[in-house]
Write a protein that holds these residues in place. Structure first.
Motif, PDB file in Angstrom:
ATOM      1  N   PHE A  73      -9.787   8.783 -38.346  1.00  0.00           N
ATOM      2  CA  PHE A  73     -10.821   8.905 -39.376  1.00  0.00           C
ATOM      3  C   PHE A  73     -10.846  10.322 -39.945  1.00  0.00           C
ATOM      4  CE2 PHE A  73     -15.080  10.044 -40.755  1.00  0.00           C
ATOM      5  CZ  PHE A  73     -15.395   9.005 -41.611  1.00  0.00           C
ATOM      6  N   ALA A  74     -10.919  11.296 -39.057  1.00  0.00           N
ATOM      7  CA  ALA A  74     -11.060  12.685 -39.487  1.00  0.00           C
ATOM      8  C   ALA A  74      -9.875  13.151 -40.325  1.00  0.00           C
ATOM      9  CB  ALA A  74     -11.233  13.584 -38.266  1.00  0.00           C
ATOM     10  N   GLU A  75      -8.673  12.735 -39.943  1.00  0.00           N
ATOM     11  CA  GLU A  75      -7.474  13.160 -40.671  1.00  0.00           C
ATOM     12  C   GLU A  75      -7.498  12.721 -42.124  1.00  0.00           C
ATOM     13  OE1 GLU A  75      -4.439  11.522 -38.224  1.00  0.00           O
ATOM     14  OE2 GLU A  75      -4.609  13.101 -36.688  1.00  0.00           O
ATOM     15  N   GLN A  76      -8.078  11.579 -42.400  1.00  0.00           N
ATOM     16  CA  GLN A  76      -8.172  11.109 -43.779  1.00  0.00           C
ATOM     17  C   GLN A  76      -9.320  11.765 -44.537  1.00  0.00           C
ATOM     18  OE1 GLN A  76      -5.858   9.248 -45.242  1.00  0.00           O
ATOM     19  NE2 GLN A  76      -4.780   9.332 -43.271  1.00  0.00           N
ATOM     20  N   ILE A  77     -10.442  11.948 -43.865  1.00  0.00           N
ATOM     21  CA  ILE A  77     -11.621  12.492 -44.530  1.00  0.00           C
ATOM     22  C   ILE A  77     -11.420  13.947 -44.948  1.00  0.00           C
ATOM     23  CG2 ILE A  77     -14.048  13.152 -44.169  1.00  0.00           C
ATOM     24  CD1 ILE A  77     -13.561  10.159 -44.761  1.00  0.00           C
ATOM     25  N   ILE A  78     -10.741  14.743 -44.124  1.00  0.00           N
ATOM     26  CA  ILE A  78     -10.581  16.158 -44.473  1.00  0.00           C
ATOM     27  C   ILE A  78      -9.713  16.344 -45.719  1.00  0.00           C
ATOM     28  CG2 ILE A  78     -10.971  16.956 -42.110  1.00  0.00           C
ATOM     29  CD1 ILE A  78      -7.948  17.367 -41.845  1.00  0.00           C
ATOM     30  N   LYS A  79      -8.944  15.315 -46.084  1.00  0.00           N
ATOM     31  CA  LYS A  79      -8.112  15.414 -47.284  1.00  0.00           C
ATOM     32  C   LYS A  79      -8.949  15.462 -48.562  1.00  0.00           C
ATOM     33  CE  LYS A  79      -4.145  13.068 -45.159  1.00  0.00           C
ATOM     34  NZ  LYS A  79      -3.277  11.864 -45.173  1.00  0.00           N
ATOM     35  N   PHE A  80     -10.204  15.030 -48.477  1.00  0.00           N
ATOM     36  CA  PHE A  80     -11.087  15.113 -49.640  1.00  0.00           C
ATOM     37  C   PHE A  80     -11.549  16.554 -49.901  1.00  0.00           C
ATOM     38  CE2 PHE A  80     -11.590  10.581 -48.722  1.00  0.00           C
ATOM     39  CZ  PHE A  80     -11.616  10.034 -50.003  1.00  0.00           C
ATOM     40  N   ASN A  81     -11.421  17.405 -48.880  1.00  0.00           N
ATOM     41  CA  ASN A  81     -11.894  18.789 -49.004  1.00  0.00           C
ATOM     42  C   ASN A  81     -13.358  18.831 -49.435  1.00  0.00           C
ATOM     43  OD1 ASN A  81     -11.544  21.582 -48.785  1.00  0.00           O
ATOM     44  ND2 ASN A  81     -11.045  21.794 -50.953  1.00  0.00           N
TER      45      ASN A  81
END
Length: 272
Positions: A73-81
């Protein structure tokens, strides 16, 4: 701790919930690969090119209880910056969430000062080992203290469990058990403009006294509305909700779903 999100005019929130991820890339729940449906939702949001000021994630992140699934989950969410705040659902391991999300700088903030006019409060309704929810006195006091401390701000409250009956008998056995306590606070504090939750894998939109009240679809399977017993929906695609907060205390919100949905649940299942 409080998170400050700077906005001058209006602001946009992305609400994601009930991802039910697995450590195993091919993990499936009720016939749906929840890792892949989550990625499809994220991809479609990114393709829209919309800019969000805050992401709110309201629980049931993983299905297998693994730290690796939280990392997915976190790996995808941080891509939103984009700043992301979160709370636990009935399927979650709060200790694992804290450890993994801290590694990815997903803040463990339960109060967000959004621009100059809005207050966002996240409440923990998790009852460990049970599907239903409950807000202990500490959470209710926390909410009231935040409202009093920021009485000049409009408020938006999030939790995992549904405080309003869903219309599904089987789901409403797992509601927020002391919803009347939250309701009394809502009636008392008119600065609360909306309450949002996940848990029920359905879109619902209500008027609750003076405020909006809504649930957001899951990023994987959906439950069929208005059913006495457990049933999955084959009509409703994985989705998310977008919320726009305005300076005057109003808000607009809309649910979006995968336009071309390749994820079909196993309708023969009678529970999970």
């Amino acid at each position: 701790m409080k998170l400050q999100v700077s906005r001058k005019n209006y602001g946009k929130i992305l609400h994601i919930t009930d991802t039910h991820l697995f450590s195993d890339e091919e993990g499936c729940l009720l016939g749906i690969n929840s890792n892949k449906s989550f990625l499809s939702v994220i991809d479609e949001i990114k393709k829209s090119k919309k800019k969000f000021d805050l992401i709110v994630a309201t629980g049931d992140f993983v299905q297998d209880g693994s730290q690796k699934a939280y990392a997915r989950f976190a790996e995808q969410i941080i891509k939103f910056n984009t700043p992301c705040v979160w709370l636990a659902g009935n399927h979650d391991n709060y200790t694992f969430m804290q450890d993994v999300f801290a590694h990815y700088q997903l803040a463990d903030n339960k109060i967000v000062l959004f621009g100059d006019k809005w207050l966002i409060v996240l409440l923990n309704s998790q009852v460990v080992g049970h599907a239903h929810g409950f807000l202990p006195e500490s959470e209710l006091t926390f909410l009231q203290h935040a409202l009093l401390q920021h009485a000049d701000r409009h408020a938006l409250v999030f939790l995992h469990h549904h405080p309003i009956q869903s219309g599904c008998h089987w789901l409403d056995q797992h509601t927020l058990k002391n919803s009347e306590a939250l309701e009394k606070i809502i009636q008392r504090y008119t600065q609360i403009k909306a309450v949002g939750w996940g848990h029920i894998h359905q879109q619902q939109d209500h008027r609750w006294h003076h405020c909006l009240a809504f649930s957001t679809p899951s990023t994987c399977f959906q439950f069929k509305p208005a059913c006495y017993d457990f049933q999955l929906s084959n009509d409703d695609a994985p989705g998310w909700r977008e919320i726009t907060l305005h300076l005057d205390g109003s808000l607009t919100t809309e649910v979006y779903r995968l336009a071309n949905n390749p994820f079909a649940p196993d309708l023969s299942q009678n529970g999970y």
